[in-house]
Design a protein around this motif. Structure first.
Motif, PDB file in Angstrom:
ATOM      1  N   ALA A   4       0.843  -1.188   0.000  1.00 33.58           N
ATOM      2  CA  ALA A   4       0.000   0.000   0.000  1.00 33.58           C
ATOM      3  C   ALA A   4       0.880   1.240   0.000  1.00 33.58           C
ATOM      4  CB  ALA A   4      -0.912   0.008   1.222  1.00 33.58           C
ATOM      5  N   SER A   5       0.396   2.281  -0.682  1.00 35.68           N
ATOM      6  CA  SER A   5       1.145   3.524  -0.714  1.00 35.68           C
ATOM      7  C   SER A   5       0.199   4.690  -0.487  1.00 35.68           C
ATOM      8  CB  SER A   5       1.862   3.678  -2.050  1.00 35.68           C
ATOM      9  OG  SER A   5       0.918   3.772  -3.090  1.00 35.68           O
ATOM     10  N   PRO A   6       0.723   5.837  -0.060  1.00 37.18           N
ATOM     11  CA  PRO A   6      -0.125   7.009   0.158  1.00 37.18           C
ATOM     12  C   PRO A   6      -0.801   7.433  -1.150  1.00 37.18           C
ATOM     13  CG  PRO A   6       2.029   7.334   1.133  1.00 37.18           C
ATOM     14  CD  PRO A   6       2.105   6.086   0.298  1.00 37.18           C
ATOM     15  N   SER A   7      -1.959   8.061  -1.042  1.00 40.97           N
ATOM     16  CA  SER A   7      -2.711   8.439  -2.230  1.00 40.97           C
ATOM     17  C   SER A   7      -2.194   9.702  -2.883  1.00 40.97           C
ATOM     18  CB  SER A   7      -4.193   8.617  -1.882  1.00 40.97           C
ATOM     19  OG  SER A   7      -4.351   9.682  -0.974  1.00 40.97           O
ATOM     20  N   ASP A   8      -1.411  10.498  -2.179  1.00 43.03           N
ATOM     21  CA  ASP A   8      -0.882  11.732  -2.742  1.00 43.03           C
ATOM     22  C   ASP A   8       0.329  12.185  -1.925  1.00 43.03           C
ATOM     23  OD1 ASP A   8      -1.857  13.110  -0.432  1.00 43.03           O
ATOM     24  OD2 ASP A   8      -3.775  13.416  -1.410  1.00 43.03           O
ATOM     25  N   PRO A   9       1.078  13.195  -2.406  1.00 46.86           N
ATOM     26  CA  PRO A   9       2.279  13.630  -1.675  1.00 46.86           C
ATOM     27  C   PRO A   9       2.002  14.096  -0.246  1.00 46.86           C
ATOM     28  CG  PRO A   9       2.312  14.498  -3.895  1.00 46.86           C
ATOM     29  CD  PRO A   9       0.962  13.860  -3.684  1.00 46.86           C
ATOM     30  N   ALA A  27      -5.267   9.374  -5.767  1.00 46.24           N
ATOM     31  CA  ALA A  27      -4.662  10.005  -6.937  1.00 46.24           C
ATOM     32  C   ALA A  27      -3.719   9.065  -7.680  1.00 46.24           C
ATOM     33  CB  ALA A  27      -3.920  11.270  -6.512  1.00 46.24           C
ATOM     34  N   ASN A  28      -3.351   7.945  -7.055  1.00 42.86           N
ATOM     35  CA  ASN A  28      -2.490   6.958  -7.714  1.00 42.86           C
ATOM     36  C   ASN A  28      -3.278   5.916  -8.493  1.00 42.86           C
ATOM     37  OD1 ASN A  28      -0.073   8.073  -6.761  1.00 42.86           O
ATOM     38  ND2 ASN A  28      -0.263   6.989  -4.822  1.00 42.86           N
ATOM     39  N   ALA A  29      -4.596   5.962  -8.411  1.00 39.39           N
ATOM     40  CA  ALA A  29      -5.434   5.000  -9.136  1.00 39.39           C
ATOM     41  C   ALA A  29      -5.290   5.230 -10.635  1.00 39.39           C
ATOM     42  CB  ALA A  29      -6.892   5.152  -8.718  1.00 39.39           C
ATOM     43  N   SER A  30      -5.628   4.221 -11.404  1.00 43.58           N
ATOM     44  CA  SER A  30      -5.555   4.366 -12.859  1.00 43.58           C
ATOM     45  C   SER A  30      -6.633   5.335 -13.340  1.00 43.58           C
ATOM     46  CB  SER A  30      -5.763   3.009 -13.537  1.00 43.58           C
ATOM     47  OG  SER A  30      -7.104   2.580 -13.358  1.00 43.58           O
ATOM     48  N   LYS A  31      -6.406   5.899 -14.503  1.00 45.91           N
ATOM     49  CA  LYS A  31      -7.388   6.811 -15.080  1.00 45.91           C
ATOM     50  C   LYS A  31      -8.714   6.076 -15.300  1.00 45.91           C
ATOM     51  CE  LYS A  31      -8.393   9.901 -18.873  1.00 45.91           C
ATOM     52  NZ  LYS A  31      -7.988  10.424 -20.176  1.00 45.91           N
ATOM     53  N   GLU A  32      -8.637   4.822 -15.695  1.00 45.02           N
ATOM     54  CA  GLU A  32      -9.846   4.032 -15.927  1.00 45.02           C
ATOM     55  C   GLU A  32     -10.658   3.889 -14.644  1.00 45.02           C
ATOM     56  OE1 GLU A  32      -6.727   3.025 -16.931  1.00 45.02           O
ATOM     57  OE2 GLU A  32      -7.038   3.644 -19.009  1.00 45.02           O
ATOM     58  N   HIS A  33      -9.968   3.623 -13.538  1.00 42.09           N
ATOM     59  CA  HIS A  33     -10.659   3.481 -12.259  1.00 42.09           C
ATOM     60  C   HIS A  33     -11.294   4.809 -11.836  1.00 42.09           C
ATOM     61  CE1 HIS A  33     -11.654   1.931  -8.323  1.00 42.09           C
ATOM     62  NE2 HIS A  33     -11.049   2.978  -7.780  1.00 42.09           N
ATOM     63  N   ASP A  52      -5.749  14.145 -13.782  1.00 46.64           N
ATOM     64  CA  ASP A  52      -5.777  15.170 -12.736  1.00 46.64           C
ATOM     65  C   ASP A  52      -7.153  15.835 -12.638  1.00 46.64           C
ATOM     66  OD1 ASP A  52      -3.132  14.700 -12.060  1.00 46.64           O
ATOM     67  OD2 ASP A  52      -2.366  16.292 -13.353  1.00 46.64           O
ATOM     68  N   GLU A  53      -7.787  16.062 -13.772  1.00 49.95           N
ATOM     69  CA  GLU A  53      -9.127  16.658 -13.768  1.00 49.95           C
ATOM     70  C   GLU A  53     -10.148  15.715 -13.143  1.00 49.95           C
ATOM     71  OE1 GLU A  53      -8.978  19.572 -17.659  1.00 49.95           O
ATOM     72  OE2 GLU A  53      -9.154  17.408 -17.980  1.00 49.95           O
ATOM     73  N   VAL A  55      -9.495  13.463 -10.792  1.00 53.36           N
ATOM     74  CA  VAL A  55      -9.254  13.500  -9.348  1.00 53.36           C
ATOM     75  C   VAL A  55      -9.948  14.710  -8.743  1.00 53.36           C
ATOM     76  CG1 VAL A  55      -7.483  13.836  -7.562  1.00 53.36           C
ATOM     77  CG2 VAL A  55      -7.101  12.177  -9.397  1.00 53.36           C
ATOM     78  N   GLU A  56      -9.765  15.876  -9.352  1.00 51.91           N
ATOM     79  CA  GLU A  56     -10.368  17.112  -8.845  1.00 51.91           C
ATOM     80  C   GLU A  56     -11.898  17.051  -8.885  1.00 51.91           C
ATOM     81  OE1 GLU A  56     -10.393  21.885  -9.824  1.00 51.91           O
ATOM     82  OE2 GLU A  56      -8.758  20.659 -10.590  1.00 51.91           O
ATOM     83  N   ALA A  57     -12.447  16.536  -9.970  1.00 47.97           N
ATOM     84  CA  ALA A  57     -13.905  16.455 -10.102  1.00 47.97           C
ATOM     85  C   ALA A  57     -14.499  15.484  -9.078  1.00 47.97           C
ATOM     86  CB  ALA A  57     -14.281  16.038 -11.518  1.00 47.97           C
ATOM     87  N   ILE A  58     -13.821  14.371  -8.842  1.00 46.30           N
ATOM     88  CA  ILE A  58     -14.299  13.400  -7.847  1.00 46.30           C
ATOM     89  C   ILE A  58     -14.233  14.016  -6.460  1.00 46.30           C
ATOM     90  CG2 ILE A  58     -13.773  11.191  -6.738  1.00 46.30           C
ATOM     91  CD1 ILE A  58     -12.819  10.255  -9.581  1.00 46.30           C
ATOM     92  N   GLU A  59     -13.157  14.727  -6.179  1.00 46.12           N
ATOM     93  CA  GLU A  59     -13.021  15.398  -4.889  1.00 46.12           C
ATOM     94  C   GLU A  59     -14.182  16.375  -4.674  1.00 46.12           C
ATOM     95  OE1 GLU A  59      -9.815  18.135  -2.431  1.00 46.12           O
ATOM     96  OE2 GLU A  59      -9.446  17.680  -4.528  1.00 46.12           O
ATOM     97  N   LYS A  60     -14.493  17.158  -5.682  1.00 44.47           N
ATOM     98  CA  LYS A  60     -15.595  18.122  -5.572  1.00 44.47           C
ATOM     99  C   LYS A  60     -16.939  17.413  -5.398  1.00 44.47           C
ATOM    100  CE  LYS A  60     -13.426  21.906  -8.044  1.00 44.47           C
ATOM    101  NZ  LYS A  60     -13.435  22.754  -9.249  1.00 44.47           N
ATOM    102  N   ALA A  61     -17.146  16.328  -6.133  1.00 43.03           N
ATOM    103  CA  ALA A  61     -18.393  15.572  -6.010  1.00 43.03           C
ATOM    104  C   ALA A  61     -18.515  14.978  -4.610  1.00 43.03           C
ATOM    105  CB  ALA A  61     -18.466  14.483  -7.078  1.00 43.03           C
TER     106      ALA A  61
END
Length: 73
Positions: A4-9, A27-33, A52-53, A55-61
């Motif tokens: 397992a690794s952290p999801s972001d810096p 943020a380390n997930a595949s674009k497909e996921h 990146d978009e 990730v941002e859109a999911i965060e906002k949702a």
């Protein structure tokens, strides 16, 4: 077995860092996921977004859903 690794810096640096986070989105997930998650959340415009978009859109949702839940309960 994959480690397992952290999801972001920010998560990697722990509480002492001040880098922006991905708001609980992996943020380390595949674009497909990420696209599949965006699809489940009915994010508009997801088919033209880069990783990146997404990730941002999911965060906002997720933030919107959390806000609705707090207001309802």
């Amino acid at each position: 077995m994959e480690e397992a690794s952290p999801s972001d810096p920010q998560a990697e640096g722990g509480v002492e860092t001040s880098r922006p986070t991905a708001g609980g989105v992996d943020a380390n997930a595949s674009k497909e996921h990420l696209y599949e998650i965006a699809q489940e959340l009915d994010v508009p415009g997801r088919s033209t977004m880069d990783k990146d978009e997404l990730v941002e859109a999911i965060e906002k949702a997720n933030d919107r859903e959390s806000r609705r839940a707090r207001e309802a309960g």
